[in-house]
Design a protein around this motif. Structure first.
Motif, short mmCIF file in Angstrom:
data_model
loop_
_atom_site.label_atom_id
_atom_site.label_comp_id
_atom_site.label_asym_id
_atom_site.label_seq_id
_atom_site.Cartn_x
_atom_site.Cartn_y
_atom_site.Cartn_z
N GLY A 1 0.80 -1.21 0.00
CA GLY A 1 0.00 0.00 0.00
C GLY A 1 0.84 1.27 0.00
O GLY A 1 2.07 1.24 -0.16
N LEU A 2 0.17 2.40 0.21
CA LEU A 2 0.81 3.72 0.17
C LEU A 2 1.92 3.85 1.21
O LEU A 2 1.72 3.54 2.39
N GLY A 3 3.09 4.28 0.75
CA GLY A 3 4.21 4.53 1.64
C GLY A 3 4.86 3.28 2.19
O GLY A 3 5.76 3.38 3.04
N SER A 4 4.45 2.12 1.74
CA SER A 4 4.93 0.86 2.32
C SER A 4 5.95 0.19 1.40
O SER A 4 6.52 0.83 0.50
N TYR A 5 6.19 -1.08 1.60
CA TYR A 5 7.15 -1.83 0.80
C TYR A 5 6.89 -3.32 1.01
O TYR A 5 6.02 -3.72 1.81
N LEU A 6 7.67 -4.15 0.30
CA LEU A 6 7.33 -5.57 0.27
C LEU A 6 7.44 -6.31 1.61
O LEU A 6 6.78 -7.34 1.79
N ARG B 1 5.31 8.02 13.74
CA ARG B 1 4.96 6.92 14.66
C ARG B 1 3.44 6.78 14.77
O ARG B 1 2.90 5.67 14.71
N ALA B 2 2.77 7.92 14.90
CA ALA B 2 1.31 7.89 15.00
C ALA B 2 0.68 7.33 13.72
O ALA B 2 -0.32 6.60 13.77
N ASN B 3 1.28 7.68 12.57
CA ASN B 3 0.74 7.20 11.30
C ASN B 3 0.80 5.67 11.22
O ASN B 3 -0.13 5.02 10.74
N VAL B 4 1.93 5.10 11.67
CA VAL B 4 2.06 3.63 11.62
C VAL B 4 1.10 2.99 12.63
O VAL B 4 0.40 2.02 12.31
N TYR B 5 1.03 3.55 13.82
CA TYR B 5 0.13 3.00 14.84
C TYR B 5 -1.32 3.00 14.37
O TYR B 5 -2.10 2.10 14.71
N ALA B 6 -1.70 4.02 13.58
CA ALA B 6 -3.08 4.13 13.11
C ALA B 6 -3.48 2.98 12.21
O ALA B 6 -4.68 2.74 11.99
N ASN B 7 -2.47 2.26 11.68
CA ASN B 7 -2.76 1.13 10.80
C ASN B 7 -3.20 -0.12 11.55
O ASN B 7 -3.57 -1.11 10.93
N ALA C 1 6.23 -4.95 14.43
CA ALA C 1 5.96 -3.99 13.36
C ALA C 1 6.78 -2.71 13.54
O ALA C 1 6.70 -1.80 12.71
N GLU C 2 7.57 -2.67 14.60
CA GLU C 2 8.34 -1.47 14.91
C GLU C 2 9.29 -1.09 13.77
O GLU C 2 9.61 0.10 13.57
N PHE C 3 9.73 -2.08 12.99
CA PHE C 3 10.67 -1.79 11.91
C PHE C 3 10.06 -0.82 10.89
O PHE C 3 10.78 -0.09 10.19
N MET C 4 8.73 -0.81 10.78
CA MET C 4 8.09 0.11 9.82
C MET C 4 8.34 1.56 10.23
O MET C 4 8.40 2.44 9.37
N ILE C 5 8.48 1.80 11.53
CA ILE C 5 8.77 3.15 12.01
C ILE C 5 10.26 3.46 11.88
O ILE C 5 10.66 4.49 11.34
N THR C 6 11.10 2.56 12.35
CA THR C 6 12.54 2.83 12.35
C THR C 6 13.11 2.92 10.93
O THR C 6 13.98 3.75 10.66
#
Length: 314
Positions: A67-72, A190-196, A204-209
């Motif tokens: 999805g948007l802003g993400s990766y595989l 951080r808030a954007n990732v948590y909202a998912n 899932a912390e790696f998505m933030i770091t």
């Protein structure tokens, strides 16, 4: 006096960053992202390079589109299980992850063209296309434009079922800017990732770091441009009025506690209403709602999602 205030502000800001859990992150380039599987790359007809992972051996193929802003890596919990039954391919869309980052229009049709071309390069005649959020809208577009290449659709909290007025579309275009994406503060990232998530898993912390570490990457501006173009593309090429043209068997999966669909600011309401609308508009579709689960359902409840996929493809 003013200089003293500025110096104090810089000192306090530096102190806050240093004391945050992300204060020790080092700068990272996109090619330095850590992926759980061997990464392959292929050159498309237009010269772009697409990065992908290819796990499992089977005639039944699933191509995962993020999805948007993400990766595989968004699909790593699904590949790990589903590769035992299927050939699983997850891609980085152009502008994202380890794929090349030439400017592009970011429309669902553009991404559908990319997936179609990739399949031809890999000699895959037909595949199941699994798309998450924005990737779901791209998957829908692909099923309509290239029906001969799509065996089935797996729509994971897909964009494209919720509709927006012309005024709402203009709002998206105005609020999404390259500078805005580029300068998003750490607490907002951080808030954007948590909202998912309904309950964000620790892993899932790696998505933030990763996102923080990439902020000074050489091609970060190109990534931000791709994100903005992707939002514009979704609002410029709506698919809600085309859903009855989908001919392939379709699995629709939503988390019951999706905080992003419908848009909480523009169309406050219930995810179940959007999900049911999708089921009614897409012929030959089935709907699975996952309790206590948010937008990133394939990562938050991978066992439930993986079972739903296996039942669908059985």
């Amino acid at each position: 006096m003013r200089n003293i205030k500025v110096i104090l502000a810089i000192f306090v800001t530096s102190l806050l960053i240093a004391c945050s859990p992300y204060g020790n992150l080092s700068k990272m380039e996109f090619d330095e992202l850590q992926y759980p599987y061997e990464v392959h790359k292929v050159n498309l007809d237009d010269g772009r390079t697409i990065a992908f992972v290819d796990e499992g051996e089977s005639e039944e193929v699933i191509i995962f589109v993020h999805g948007l802003g993400s990766y595989l890596p968004a699909w790593k919990k699904n590949i790990e299980e589903l590769k035992n039954n299927y050939r699983t391919i997850a891609i980085d869309l152009p502008g994202y992850g380890k794929s090349s980052k030439e400017p592009h229009e970011g429309t669902p049709e553009f991404y559908a063209d990319v997936i179609s071309n990739l399949m031809k390069k890999l000699n895959i005649e037909k595949a199941n296309i699994a798309g998450h959020s924005m990737g779901g809208q791209a998957a829908i577009t692909m099923a309509i434009k290239y029906p001969e290449q799509v065996k089935g659709l797996i729509l994971v909290a897909p964009a494209g079922i919720e509709s927006f007025t012309e005024g709402q579309k203009e709002w998206f275009r105005e609020v999404m800017t390259v500078q805005g994406v580029k300068l998003t503060p750490v607490n907002q990232l951080r808030a954007n990732v948590y909202a998912n998530f309904y309950n964000m898993p620790d892993d899932a912390e790696f998505m933030i770091t990763d996102r923080i570490a990439l902020r000074e990457a050489e091609q970060f501006d190109n990534y931000c441009y791709a994100v903005v173009q992707s939002v514009n593309g979704m609002v410029d090429q709506p698919v809600v009025n085309l859903l009855d043209r989908i001919t392939q068997p379709t699995l629709i999966v939503f988390g019951e506690n999706d905080n992003l669909i419908p848009n909480p600011y523009l169309n406050p309401g219930y995810t179940s209403e959007v999900a049911q609308k999708g089921k009614e508009l897409i012929p030959n579709s089935e709907l699975v709602m996952i309790p206590e689960c948010g937008h990133f359902l394939q990562f938050e409840k991978p066992e439930v999602f993986n079972d739903a996929v296996k039942n669908f493809l059985r």
